[in-house]
Design a protein around this motif. Sequence first.
Motif, mmCIF file in Angstrom:
data_model
loop_
_atom_site.group_PDB
_atom_site.id
_atom_site.type_symbol
_atom_site.label_atom_id
_atom_site.label_comp_id
_atom_site.label_asym_id
_atom_site.label_seq_id
_atom_site.Cartn_x
_atom_site.Cartn_y
_atom_site.Cartn_z
ATOM 1 N N LEU A 62 0.966 -1.170 -0.029
ATOM 2 C CA LEU A 62 -0.157 0.053 -0.054
ATOM 3 C C LEU A 62 0.716 1.441 -0.214
ATOM 4 O O LEU A 62 1.973 1.314 0.678
ATOM 5 N N CYS A 63 0.407 2.134 -0.509
ATOM 6 C CA CYS A 63 1.111 3.617 -0.601
ATOM 7 C C CYS A 63 0.236 4.679 0.104
ATOM 8 O O CYS A 63 -0.829 4.964 -0.592
ATOM 9 N N ILE A 64 0.475 4.890 1.156
ATOM 10 C CA ILE A 64 -0.387 6.041 1.854
ATOM 11 C C ILE A 64 0.314 7.244 2.059
ATOM 12 O O ILE A 64 1.437 7.328 2.671
ATOM 13 N N GLU A 65 0.005 8.272 1.195
ATOM 14 C CA GLU A 65 0.730 9.549 1.332
ATOM 15 C C GLU A 65 -0.036 10.595 1.131
ATOM 16 O O GLU A 65 -1.238 10.603 0.804
ATOM 17 N N ALA A 66 0.403 12.011 1.639
ATOM 18 C CA ALA A 66 -0.358 13.186 1.502
ATOM 19 C C ALA A 66 -0.174 13.619 0.193
ATOM 20 O O ALA A 66 0.877 13.710 -0.405
ATOM 21 N N ALA A 67 -1.424 13.860 -0.195
ATOM 22 C CA ALA A 67 -1.517 14.854 -1.681
ATOM 23 C C ALA A 67 -1.453 16.273 -1.793
ATOM 24 O O ALA A 67 -1.948 16.790 -0.658
ATOM 25 N N ASP A 68 -0.814 16.924 -2.777
ATOM 26 C CA ASP A 68 -0.653 18.263 -2.526
ATOM 27 C C ASP A 68 -2.270 18.916 -2.750
ATOM 28 O O ASP A 68 -2.695 18.527 -3.933
ATOM 29 N N PRO A 69 -2.634 19.723 -2.115
ATOM 30 C CA PRO A 69 -4.030 20.200 -2.303
ATOM 31 C C PRO A 69 -3.941 20.955 -3.489
ATOM 32 O O PRO A 69 -5.224 21.014 -4.300
ATOM 33 N N ARG A 70 -2.804 21.574 -4.030
ATOM 34 C CA ARG A 70 -2.884 22.382 -5.104
ATOM 35 C C ARG A 70 -3.068 21.518 -6.571
ATOM 36 O O ARG A 70 -3.449 21.746 -7.414
ATOM 37 N N MET A 71 -2.883 20.172 -6.460
ATOM 38 C CA MET A 71 -2.764 19.046 -7.364
ATOM 39 C C MET A 71 -4.305 18.486 -7.378
ATOM 40 O O MET A 71 -4.337 17.463 -8.046
ATOM 41 N N ILE A 72 -5.244 18.575 -6.709
ATOM 42 C CA ILE A 72 -6.479 18.033 -6.317
ATOM 43 C C ILE A 72 -7.409 18.928 -6.604
ATOM 44 O O ILE A 72 -7.504 20.027 -6.365
ATOM 45 N N ARG A 73 -8.351 18.260 -7.559
ATOM 46 C CA ARG A 73 -9.787 19.204 -7.764
ATOM 47 C C ARG A 73 -10.886 17.923 -8.033
ATOM 48 O O ARG A 73 -10.854 16.877 -8.172
ATOM 49 N N PHE A 74 -12.060 18.547 -7.515
ATOM 50 C CA PHE A 74 -13.151 17.449 -7.146
ATOM 51 C C PHE A 74 -14.474 18.207 -7.696
ATOM 52 O O PHE A 74 -14.529 19.375 -8.010
ATOM 53 N N ASP A 75 -15.455 17.593 -7.630
ATOM 54 C CA ASP A 75 -16.927 17.904 -7.902
ATOM 55 C C ASP A 75 -17.204 19.428 -7.105
ATOM 56 O O ASP A 75 -17.317 19.157 -6.008
ATOM 57 N N PRO A 76 -17.468 20.444 -7.816
ATOM 58 C CA PRO A 76 -18.030 21.680 -7.000
ATOM 59 C C PRO A 76 -19.243 21.546 -6.227
ATOM 60 O O PRO A 76 -19.681 22.350 -5.561
ATOM 61 N N MET A 77 -19.999 20.446 -6.616
ATOM 62 C CA MET A 77 -21.363 20.354 -5.847
ATOM 63 C C MET A 77 -21.200 19.591 -4.408
ATOM 64 O O MET A 77 -22.141 19.813 -3.497
ATOM 65 N N VAL A 78 -19.938 19.146 -3.873
ATOM 66 C CA VAL A 78 -19.727 18.708 -2.743
ATOM 67 C C VAL A 78 -19.659 20.031 -1.884
ATOM 68 O O VAL A 78 -18.832 21.023 -2.139
ATOM 69 N N THR A 79 -20.213 19.784 -0.813
ATOM 70 C CA THR A 79 -20.318 21.183 0.164
ATOM 71 C C THR A 79 -19.522 20.831 1.542
ATOM 72 O O THR A 79 -19.370 21.372 2.173
ATOM 73 N N ARG A 80 -19.147 19.491 1.839
ATOM 74 C CA ARG A 80 -18.343 19.091 2.907
ATOM 75 C C ARG A 80 -17.354 18.012 2.465
ATOM 76 O O ARG A 80 -17.318 17.198 1.677
ATOM 77 N N ALA A 81 -16.198 18.244 3.456
ATOM 78 C CA ALA A 81 -14.948 17.581 3.204
ATOM 79 C C ALA A 81 -15.308 16.056 3.337
ATOM 80 O O ALA A 81 -14.977 15.170 2.712
ATOM 81 N N ARG A 82 -16.101 15.683 4.380
ATOM 82 C CA ARG A 82 -16.322 14.251 4.734
ATOM 83 C C ARG A 82 -17.175 13.748 3.572
ATOM 84 O O ARG A 82 -17.000 12.415 3.536
#
Length: 598
Positions: free
Chosen positions: A158-178
């Motif tokens: 397994l590879c568990i690592e912190a991803a750079d937030p500047r390199m992550i984008r996602f659906d803008p309809m999501v309103t909560r991080a969880r």
Amino acid sequence: MAELATALAPPQATNGIKVPPPSTEELQLLRFLDGLDSEATEYQKALVEQWNMAISLFKGHIWPEGAKAPFFLANVLTPLIDKQTSLFSDAKPIIRVMARRAGLKTTETVLQKTLMAGWDEYGLNTVMDEVGYSLNLFSAAFLSNTWDPMAAFAQGDLCIEAADPRMIRFDPMVTRARDMWRGQYVIQDSIVPLWQVWRMFPGRGQLVMPNAALKSTLANAQRTSSTRGGLKAFLQSFSPASKQAQAAAGAVPRVHLRHYWFHDPTIKNDGTPLYPAGRSVMRDGEGSIILDDRANPYWDGGWPIVMCDSHYDPDSPWGRVEILAYQRLQEAINRIGHLFVENTILSGNVWVTADSDALEPSLLQKLSNLGAIVIRKRFGRTVERNEPPQMPPHFLDFIRMAMTMIEELSGLSDTTVSGRGRVELRSGEQLEGLQAAAQTLIRSLSRRVEGFLERLGALWVSRLFQFYTGDRMLTFLGPGTEWMTYQFERRQLLEEVLQGIKDSSEGSILAAIRKAHQAFLFRVVPGSSLATVRMARAKTMADLAERGMVSRVKVLEELGFPNPEEEIERAMKEAQMMQPGPSATGTATAKQGGVPGA
């Protein structure tokens, strides 16, 4: 060296590979992916400026560019971030794996020990450091949990690592991080060497050309971080228009890749979904080459990335960049400090007033070298010096107040060393209580981080069932700072899961294993990620154990012992061996570690 240069050299055109024209389905997929890029990038634009400002402050760019060099400059916010981040990696959180149904006690124990060992095996303390800095600088943090077949010397792990937030984008309809897993898509950018693309994607990987603009763009992003424009230029370099400015590749040719995870509602001819758990597509970020297109390979059916926000924002899952709230306080501290030091220097020099021809030029030069300010006046004229007014004492009082205010707003104020009224000697219990009370805001943030770890743990449990197909030895750091080992056995993991299956066919067994992770919950004991809270809870448990109200096992569990029952049993045996025997010989034998009376 010649072989290395050849391996790293950019390909000549397409290396002789005939490039077929993209099919209609591929063109439709590319247009769909372009639409996801456009939507996600537009939504994230508002965050870029805040991130650049936060990074600029963290790097110490706290004085206006082009202004006169300051006589006083203190970077207050960087140590604040360092201190707050260290709190999240001081303690290894207490992990609990709980079965949803009876008869899975052994599997529950195996999972819990494997996860506890995996925390050190994958270096998650260091990863949590990166999470802490991301939460402070970007108001959000991401952890990815993927399977790397080349890890552990090609054994796979397994590879568990912190991803750079500047390199992550996602659906803008999501309103909560969880709830990021509820979104329709997640996009992750990465920059890798060209040879790695060739190795990962033989065939189509040879069609990818190196992005020569990455070298200059990354350097420009580092240089211009103080002007708060570097990251914007960095993100803009991913657009196809930037290809016009590409020149020769750098010393190590690199490629920008873009990985998409998204829901695809395509239906097969029999009416069943073609991608029931979602779809995974890897693409050359600078062109129109699809490198990999497959169904989501993970059994849990979710995205392999989880998100945590630092401070609640009712309008966005990204939270609030809290470091910007202290920017003006730091600016006021430095401006007043600069004014005070400058005023002290200007008013502290010796003033010499003399007629223009009263002193020899050599003597005037000596006085100037000593720091004296020489006023040369005409004969018979009068020159008076007015002493500058003393700097008001409330200026320095304001600096102290501003420093205290920053610590209180961040939740890091230490009330154990400051108090009102008389100063008195405090007991250890009082000090621990005061320090815990001083970190109310930190504990609130730790609860968000613990929920974040629970979402990661749910993926982790699923990965163990899916990818740990053989026995392996795991190493971890024990509570006594000694390295210990744990033997993971696949048979113990599946034995209870497969009991009671009536149909023993291969398909039925595989179906049971694929769904096994759904029978377990991953939980983090509240507050266990903070060292101060852990020690306070352990002290409370120890007091209760002395009174006979709880078992001593609870004390060792709070301190993080992996096998508390075995540890207590070993301690009892040692205590019996050290008890004096009925004779001197027995006593001597006991002291040597033997059995009394033997």
